[in-house]
Design a protein around this motif. Structure first.
Motif, PDB file in Angstrom:
ATOM      1  N   UNK A 150       4.757 -14.144 -52.869  1.00 36.68           N
ATOM      2  CA  UNK A 150       4.395 -15.173 -51.899  1.00 36.68           C
ATOM      3  C   UNK A 150       4.049 -14.560 -50.551  1.00 36.68           C
ATOM      4  N   UNK A 151       4.838 -13.588 -50.118  1.00 38.16           N
ATOM      5  CA  UNK A 151       4.609 -12.962 -48.826  1.00 38.16           C
ATOM      6  C   UNK A 151       3.339 -12.107 -48.842  1.00 38.16           C
ATOM      7  N   UNK A 152       3.049 -11.497 -49.979  1.00 38.81           N
ATOM      8  CA  UNK A 152       1.799 -10.737 -50.111  1.00 38.81           C
ATOM      9  C   UNK A 152       0.603 -11.678 -50.084  1.00 38.81           C
ATOM     10  N   UNK A 153       0.732 -12.827 -50.741  1.00 36.93           N
ATOM     11  CA  UNK A 153      -0.340 -13.824 -50.720  1.00 36.93           C
ATOM     12  C   UNK A 153      -0.600 -14.312 -49.296  1.00 36.93           C
ATOM     13  N   UNK A 154       0.466 -14.561 -48.548  1.00 32.59           N
ATOM     14  CA  UNK A 154       0.318 -15.001 -47.153  1.00 32.59           C
ATOM     15  C   UNK A 154      -0.400 -13.933 -46.335  1.00 32.59           C
ATOM     16  N   UNK A 155       0.001 -12.689 -46.492  1.00 34.06           N
ATOM     17  CA  UNK A 155      -0.590 -11.598 -45.718  1.00 34.06           C
ATOM     18  C   UNK A 155      -2.075 -11.430 -46.010  1.00 34.06           C
ATOM     19  N   UNK A 156      -2.498 -11.753 -47.230  1.00 27.98           N
ATOM     20  CA  UNK A 156      -3.895 -11.580 -47.622  1.00 27.98           C
ATOM     21  C   UNK A 156      -4.749 -12.821 -47.412  1.00 27.98           C
ATOM     22  N   UNK A 157      -4.124 -13.942 -47.073  1.00 30.74           N
ATOM     23  CA  UNK A 157      -4.870 -15.185 -46.928  1.00 30.74           C
ATOM     24  C   UNK A 157      -5.822 -15.079 -45.731  1.00 30.74           C
ATOM     25  N   UNK A 158      -7.082 -15.516 -45.873  1.00 28.53           N
ATOM     26  CA  UNK A 158      -8.055 -15.367 -44.790  1.00 28.53           C
ATOM     27  C   UNK A 158      -7.678 -16.114 -43.498  1.00 28.53           C
ATOM     28  N   UNK A 159      -6.849 -17.139 -43.593  1.00 30.16           N
ATOM     29  CA  UNK A 159      -6.458 -17.876 -42.391  1.00 30.16           C
ATOM     30  C   UNK A 159      -5.096 -17.452 -41.859  1.00 30.16           C
ATOM     31  N   UNK A 160      -4.527 -16.429 -42.435  1.00 28.11           N
ATOM     32  CA  UNK A 160      -3.232 -15.927 -41.982  1.00 28.11           C
ATOM     33  C   UNK A 160      -3.463 -14.894 -40.891  1.00 28.11           C
ATOM     34  N   UNK A 161      -2.792 -15.070 -39.771  1.00 28.48           N
ATOM     35  CA  UNK A 161      -2.926 -14.108 -38.678  1.00 28.48           C
ATOM     36  C   UNK A 161      -1.736 -14.202 -37.748  1.00 28.48           C
ATOM     37  N   UNK A 162      -1.688 -13.297 -36.834  1.00 34.72           N
ATOM     38  CA  UNK A 162      -0.689 -13.334 -35.780  1.00 34.72           C
ATOM     39  C   UNK A 162      -1.434 -13.572 -34.479  1.00 34.72           C
ATOM     40  N   UNK A 163      -1.214 -14.707 -33.855  1.00 36.16           N
ATOM     41  CA  UNK A 163      -1.944 -14.979 -32.623  1.00 36.16           C
ATOM     42  C   UNK A 163      -1.586 -13.973 -31.529  1.00 36.16           C
ATOM     43  N   UNK A 164      -2.534 -13.670 -30.647  1.00 34.87           N
ATOM     44  CA  UNK A 164      -2.282 -12.675 -29.609  1.00 34.87           C
ATOM     45  C   UNK A 164      -1.230 -13.107 -28.591  1.00 34.87           C
ATOM     46  N   UNK A 165      -1.091 -14.395 -28.368  1.00 34.42           N
ATOM     47  CA  UNK A 165      -0.104 -14.856 -27.398  1.00 34.42           C
ATOM     48  C   UNK A 165       0.368 -16.252 -27.782  1.00 34.42           C
ATOM     49  N   UNK A 166       1.580 -16.551 -27.438  1.00 30.13           N
ATOM     50  CA  UNK A 166       2.148 -17.869 -27.697  1.00 30.13           C
ATOM     51  C   UNK A 166       2.861 -18.320 -26.439  1.00 30.13           C
ATOM     52  N   UNK A 167       2.874 -19.624 -26.206  1.00 25.97           N
ATOM     53  CA  UNK A 167       3.494 -20.140 -24.979  1.00 25.97           C
ATOM     54  C   UNK A 167       4.981 -19.825 -24.899  1.00 25.97           C
ATOM     55  N   UNK A 168       5.609 -19.558 -26.035  1.00 29.31           N
ATOM     56  CA  UNK A 168       7.030 -19.229 -26.016  1.00 29.31           C
ATOM     57  C   UNK A 168       7.288 -17.796 -26.491  1.00 29.31           C
ATOM     58  N   UNK A 169       6.328 -16.929 -26.226  1.00 23.37           N
ATOM     59  CA  UNK A 169       6.509 -15.519 -26.554  1.00 23.37           C
ATOM     60  C   UNK A 169       6.575 -15.290 -28.050  1.00 23.37           C
ATOM     61  N   UNK A 170       7.547 -14.511 -28.454  1.00 21.16           N
ATOM     62  CA  UNK A 170       7.645 -14.148 -29.873  1.00 21.16           C
ATOM     63  C   UNK A 170       8.646 -15.016 -30.634  1.00 21.16           C
ATOM     64  N   UNK A 171       9.009 -16.159 -30.073  1.00 20.54           N
ATOM     65  CA  UNK A 171       9.984 -17.028 -30.737  1.00 20.54           C
ATOM     66  C   UNK A 171       9.532 -17.414 -32.140  1.00 20.54           C
ATOM     67  N   UNK A 172       8.232 -17.706 -32.290  1.00 22.94           N
ATOM     68  CA  UNK A 172       7.735 -18.092 -33.613  1.00 22.94           C
ATOM     69  C   UNK A 172       7.939 -16.966 -34.633  1.00 22.94           C
ATOM     70  N   UNK A 173       7.784 -15.716 -34.178  1.00 25.00           N
ATOM     71  CA  UNK A 173       7.973 -14.594 -35.090  1.00 25.00           C
ATOM     72  C   UNK A 173       9.436 -14.476 -35.510  1.00 25.00           C
ATOM     73  N   UNK A 174      10.334 -14.663 -34.551  1.00 22.61           N
ATOM     74  CA  UNK A 174      11.761 -14.598 -34.857  1.00 22.61           C
ATOM     75  C   UNK A 174      12.154 -15.705 -35.834  1.00 22.61           C
ATOM     76  N   UNK A 175      11.622 -16.910 -35.610  1.00 27.48           N
ATOM     77  CA  UNK A 175      11.925 -18.037 -36.492  1.00 27.48           C
ATOM     78  C   UNK A 175      11.452 -17.738 -37.916  1.00 27.48           C
TER      79      UNK A 175
END
Length: 117
Positions: free
Chosen positions: A57-82
């Protein structure tokens, strides 16, 4: 990966970072060793990448064309931690229903972003 600004071996450190992040064989080997998603598309497609059904599942997410890490978020890296916290809970078996867990995690990320605006 990073290089300490006071490193006395800046060139050697850069060569190591470059090797560990761009050499497909090294990226696959490291991903296999720590059981993590590799950081390059070439490594994701490598026949040497070891996977199991729970990892797919995690490999599928990483390869999905709409999967990305946005350059900035209004709450920093909180989304990544979550998301990382959810990943740890799923991998450890504390979360049994992947789809429900991902939906709950997405709602939490959306809520956190709205509160930070």
């Amino acid at each position: 990966m990073g290089i300490a600004p006071r490193s006395e071996k800046q060139n050697a450190a850069w060569e190591l970072v470059k090797y560990m992040t761009t050499d497909t064989e090294a990226v696959v080997s490291f991903a296999n060793a720590i059981r993590n998603v590799p950081s390059t598309f070439a490594a994701l497609k490598s026949p040497d990448l070891k996977t199991d059904p729970a990892f797919e599942t995690f490999l599928d997410i990483a390869q999905h064309p709409e999967s990305n890490t946005p350059p900035a978020s209004v709450n920093g890296s909180t989304y990544q931690t979550t998301l990382q916290d959810f990943g740890f809970q799923y991998e450890s078996g504390k979360v049994k229903d992947l789809e429900a867990g991902l939906a709950r995690t997405a709602r939490q990320i959306d809520t956190d972003i709205e509160q930070a605006k």
